[in-house]
Structure formats: C-alpha cells, structure tokens
Enzyme design. Structure first.
Site, mmCIF file in Angstrom:
data_model
loop_
_atom_site.group_PDB
_atom_site.id
_atom_site.type_symbol
_atom_site.label_atom_id
_atom_site.label_comp_id
_atom_site.label_asym_id
_atom_site.label_seq_id
_atom_site.Cartn_x
_atom_site.Cartn_y
_atom_site.Cartn_z
ATOM 1 N N SER A 162 -12.717 -30.243 13.388
ATOM 2 C CA SER A 162 -11.742 -31.158 12.791
ATOM 3 C C SER A 162 -11.446 -30.747 11.342
ATOM 4 O O SER A 162 -10.401 -31.104 10.803
ATOM 5 C CB SER A 162 -12.285 -32.584 12.835
ATOM 6 O OG SER A 162 -13.543 -32.628 12.187
ATOM 7 N N TYR A 195 -12.098 -36.805 12.407
ATOM 8 C CA TYR A 195 -11.914 -37.274 13.781
ATOM 9 C C TYR A 195 -12.891 -38.426 14.108
ATOM 10 O O TYR A 195 -12.704 -39.133 15.076
ATOM 11 C CB TYR A 195 -12.213 -36.135 14.769
ATOM 12 C CG TYR A 195 -11.119 -35.114 14.984
ATOM 13 C CD1 TYR A 195 -9.998 -35.022 14.169
ATOM 14 C CD2 TYR A 195 -11.220 -34.214 16.056
ATOM 15 C CE1 TYR A 195 -9.025 -34.057 14.394
ATOM 16 C CE2 TYR A 195 -10.247 -33.251 16.290
ATOM 17 C CZ TYR A 195 -9.157 -33.169 15.452
ATOM 18 O OH TYR A 195 -8.199 -32.214 15.686
ATOM 19 N N GLY A 196 -13.960 -38.536 13.291
ATOM 20 C CA GLY A 196 -15.099 -39.398 13.616
ATOM 21 C C GLY A 196 -14.788 -40.834 13.983
ATOM 22 O O GLY A 196 -15.494 -41.428 14.801
ATOM 23 N N CYS A 203 -17.661 -29.021 16.765
ATOM 24 C CA CYS A 203 -17.454 -30.380 16.248
ATOM 25 C C CYS A 203 -18.054 -31.324 17.270
ATOM 26 O O CYS A 203 -17.689 -31.276 18.455
ATOM 27 C CB CYS A 203 -15.950 -30.635 16.095
ATOM 28 S SG CYS A 203 -15.513 -32.329 15.658
ATOM 29 N N ASN A 204 -18.978 -32.170 16.811
ATOM 30 C CA ASN A 204 -19.616 -33.093 17.760
ATOM 31 C C ASN A 204 -18.640 -34.112 18.305
ATOM 32 O O ASN A 204 -18.690 -34.463 19.476
ATOM 33 C CB ASN A 204 -20.766 -33.818 17.065
ATOM 34 C CG ASN A 204 -22.002 -32.961 16.997
ATOM 35 O OD1 ASN A 204 -22.770 -32.903 17.947
ATOM 36 N ND2 ASN A 204 -22.183 -32.255 15.898
ATOM 37 N N THR A 205 -17.749 -34.595 17.441
ATOM 38 C CA THR A 205 -16.821 -35.638 17.880
ATOM 39 C C THR A 205 -15.894 -35.085 18.964
ATOM 40 O O THR A 205 -15.673 -35.725 19.999
ATOM 41 C CB THR A 205 -16.021 -36.179 16.683
ATOM 42 O OG1 THR A 205 -16.945 -36.482 15.623
ATOM 43 C CG2 THR A 205 -15.262 -37.424 17.044
ATOM 44 N N CYS A 242 -23.882 -33.878 13.608
ATOM 45 C CA CYS A 242 -22.556 -33.812 13.004
ATOM 46 C C CYS A 242 -22.563 -32.557 12.145
ATOM 47 O O CYS A 242 -23.535 -32.299 11.416
ATOM 48 C CB CYS A 242 -22.291 -35.044 12.147
ATOM 49 S SG CYS A 242 -20.793 -34.890 11.146
ATOM 50 N N THR A 243 -21.483 -31.791 12.251
ATOM 51 C CA THR A 243 -21.487 -30.463 11.622
ATOM 52 C C THR A 243 -21.452 -30.513 10.096
ATOM 53 O O THR A 243 -21.687 -29.506 9.439
ATOM 54 C CB THR A 243 -20.308 -29.634 12.157
ATOM 55 O OG1 THR A 243 -19.110 -30.403 12.014
ATOM 56 C CG2 THR A 243 -20.522 -29.289 13.607
ATOM 57 N N HIS A 244 -21.172 -31.674 9.518
ATOM 58 C CA HIS A 244 -21.206 -31.804 8.059
ATOM 59 C C HIS A 244 -22.622 -32.007 7.516
ATOM 60 O O HIS A 244 -22.898 -31.717 6.363
ATOM 61 C CB HIS A 244 -20.400 -33.028 7.603
ATOM 62 C CG HIS A 244 -18.942 -32.778 7.439
ATOM 63 N ND1 HIS A 244 -18.136 -32.392 8.479
ATOM 64 C CD2 HIS A 244 -18.132 -32.884 6.357
ATOM 65 C CE1 HIS A 244 -16.893 -32.269 8.038
ATOM 66 N NE2 HIS A 244 -16.862 -32.561 6.759
HETATM 67 N N1 DGL Z 1 -16.949 -32.315 12.555
HETATM 68 C C1 DGL Z 1 -17.206 -33.701 12.869
HETATM 69 C C2 DGL Z 1 -18.430 -33.811 13.766
HETATM 70 O O1 DGL Z 1 -19.206 -32.877 13.931
HETATM 71 C C3 DGL Z 1 -17.394 -34.527 11.621
HETATM 72 C C4 DGL Z 1 -16.138 -34.708 10.810
HETATM 73 C C5 DGL Z 1 -15.135 -35.636 11.435
HETATM 74 O O2 DGL Z 1 -15.405 -36.831 11.617
HETATM 75 O O3 DGL Z 1 -14.047 -35.135 11.719
HETATM 76 O O4 DGL Z 1 -18.647 -34.859 14.331
#
Ligand code: DGL
Length: 275
Positions: free
Chosen positions: A10, A41-42, A72-74, A191-193
């Site tokens: 995202s 995207y979360g 991206c997990n979401t 979550c990748t952050h």
């Molecule tokens: N990259 C999203 C994840 O791994 C986190 C950032 C987002 O919410 O877009 O869930």
C-alpha cells in the site's frame, strides 16, 4: 521471455520485506510498487482493498511479471484469496500472486513453548481473522491473541518512531495484548511498517518473549517457492536490478524509502488512471 518479480505494498512498508528478499535473493530483478496515493489500506473495507490490490496486480502483469508478492498484510488478508481463486484463472492462469500471511502462519507455532502467540496488526488485518484462521490450519490448538495498533503506521510515517508518543502507544497496545493472553511467549509484527518500531517494542516487551518480524520469513519462503516451482523461476529475470514506482509524489517516497529499504531509492511516478 523473462521479467522481474513484482513486489507490492500500500505504501512504503513493503520495502522492509523487499530489503530481506533482496538480501536473500539478490540475483533477481524486482519492480516495487507502493500505492501511496491511496494508503493506508489498514482501515479500508474489504471491497476497496480488493479492488485497489487487483488493479495494481494487473499493472504488474502488464509489465510482464509472472510472480507478484503482496508485501502487505492488509492486502494479503483482504484481497489475496479472491485474486488467487476468482481472478487469476480468468486473467492470468500461468501467473502467481503470493502473500505474507501464509509463510508466517506455517512456522509461527514452532517458536512458542507456552502454546500462546500474539499478533500485532492493523485494524483491517485483525478484523479479517486471517491469522487465527490460517494458524489453526498448521497449529491446531495454538492460542492466538490479536491486538490492532492503528496508531503505529502513522507514527512510523511521520518519523515519530523514536518519540515519547511511540512509547505511549506501544506500551498501551502491548499491555492490552498481554491482558488478553498472559502466557504469550511469541509476538509477531504482522504489519510491514512495524519493523521500524522493533527496538522500541523490544524495550516494552516482557522478558523472555520472542519478537518475530516477517521480512526474513517471507524471503526464506520465496526462495523455497522458487526452488519448488521451476516453471515460475524460469520466467524471472536475473540481472540484479531494482525499479521503484509510487502512485504519489516521488520525492516523498524517496525520502521515506531510504529509511524503510536502508539505501537510497529513486522512484518513478505511476498514474494508474492512465494505464
Ligand atoms: N502495509 C500495511 C500492512 O502491512 C500497513 C499500511 C497500511 O495500512 O496501508 O498491513
């Protein structure tokens, strides 16, 4: 005809995964796309995350990618299954899309002695129940406790990951997680952050609790996948190049990307509407 491996997120977070993938598999070419114009995207609905993700996956396919990793997990939680089961057979039966949840859920139970694990993630990932459902397939009986940490992505994106504000929200969410499951001995950053907050999280974790981040796990799993699927591996080009695209301003992406990827990045702008 060989082409790069696509890596999607995202925004910037997937760069923490790409970094580990490149470490493990430097020989391949990679195209990274961050949909920064529409992130985060979360908190978005299933339908929205699915449509955004599919649009980006189709763009990768038009670039010739045979393999796309949703870093991206979401997106992995909300879009991957529908894309794999409903879309791919019609639009690109010989191409593959992989996510970050399956590789992690396949091994998480191996790290726990108490049989209780904690998952830290966005609202969307937690609400999807993807982690408890997937973990149950590989480790039935393992207790899975989840905690949504909606303030952590904005903290990272605003360079507040080393601030008192970060301490406050990390303590708050960890306390809440350990109130739900006091025997937790493994905590996953789903979550990748979140790897950017790793040091702070470690400061506030109870002694003896293991902290897992996904980058290396996903990189190992991708290496294994390519080994087991020569028909896909043969379609991946190997000149060691990395190309970066963002759907938002390149300057902002490049500034953040250095932090997330660990080296300087020069991105190009992608306008999905004209594609
Ligand atoms: N990259 C999203 C994840 O791994 C986190 C950032 C987002 O919410 O877009 O869930």
């Amino acid at each position: 005809m060989q082409n790069p491996i696509g890596v999607f997120d995202s925004g910037y977070g997937g760069l923490t995964v790409l970094k580990e993938i490149v470490n493990k598999l430097p020989q391949y070419d990679y195209i990274y796309l961050g949909d920064n114009a529409r992130s985060p995207y979360g908190n978005r609905s299933f339908d929205t995350v699915y449509h955004y993700t599919l649009e980006c996956v189709e763009w990768f396919f038009r670039q010739g990618c045979s393999l796309v990793v949703l870093a991206c997990n979401t997106a992995s939680a909300k879009a991957l299954r529908t894309i794999q089961q409903n879309d791919l057979p019609g639009i690109a039966p010989d191409k593959r899309v992989l996510g970050v949840i399956r590789p992690t859920t396949e091994i998480i139970g191996n790290f726990s002695e108490t049989g209780s694990v904690g998952i830290l993630a966005t609202n969307g990932t937690v609400a999807s129940q993807s982690y408890p459902v997937e973990i149950d397939k590989f480790f039935p009986g393992l207790k899975v406790y989840q905690e949504a940490c909606p303030m952590w992505v904005p903290l990272v994106e605003n360079n507040e990951y080393d601030s008192h504000g970060a301490d406050y929200f990390i303590k708050k969410n960890l306390n809440s997680l350990f109130e739900k499951g006091e025997n937790i001995d493994v905590v996953l950053l789903a979550c990748t952050h979140y790897p950017l907050l790793k040091e702070k999280i470690e400061e506030h974790l109870p002694v003896g609790v293991k902290l897992l981040s996904q980058g290396e796990i996903v990189a190992d799993s991708l290496a294994d996948y390519l080994h087991r699927h020569p028909e896909i591996e043969n379609k991946c080009s190997k000149n060691g190049t990395r190309v970066f695209y963002t759907t938002d301003a390149t300057e902002d992406f490049d500034n953040h990307a250095t932090t997330f990827f660990g080296e300087a990045v020069q991105s190009a702008h992608l306008d999905l509407e004209t594609q």
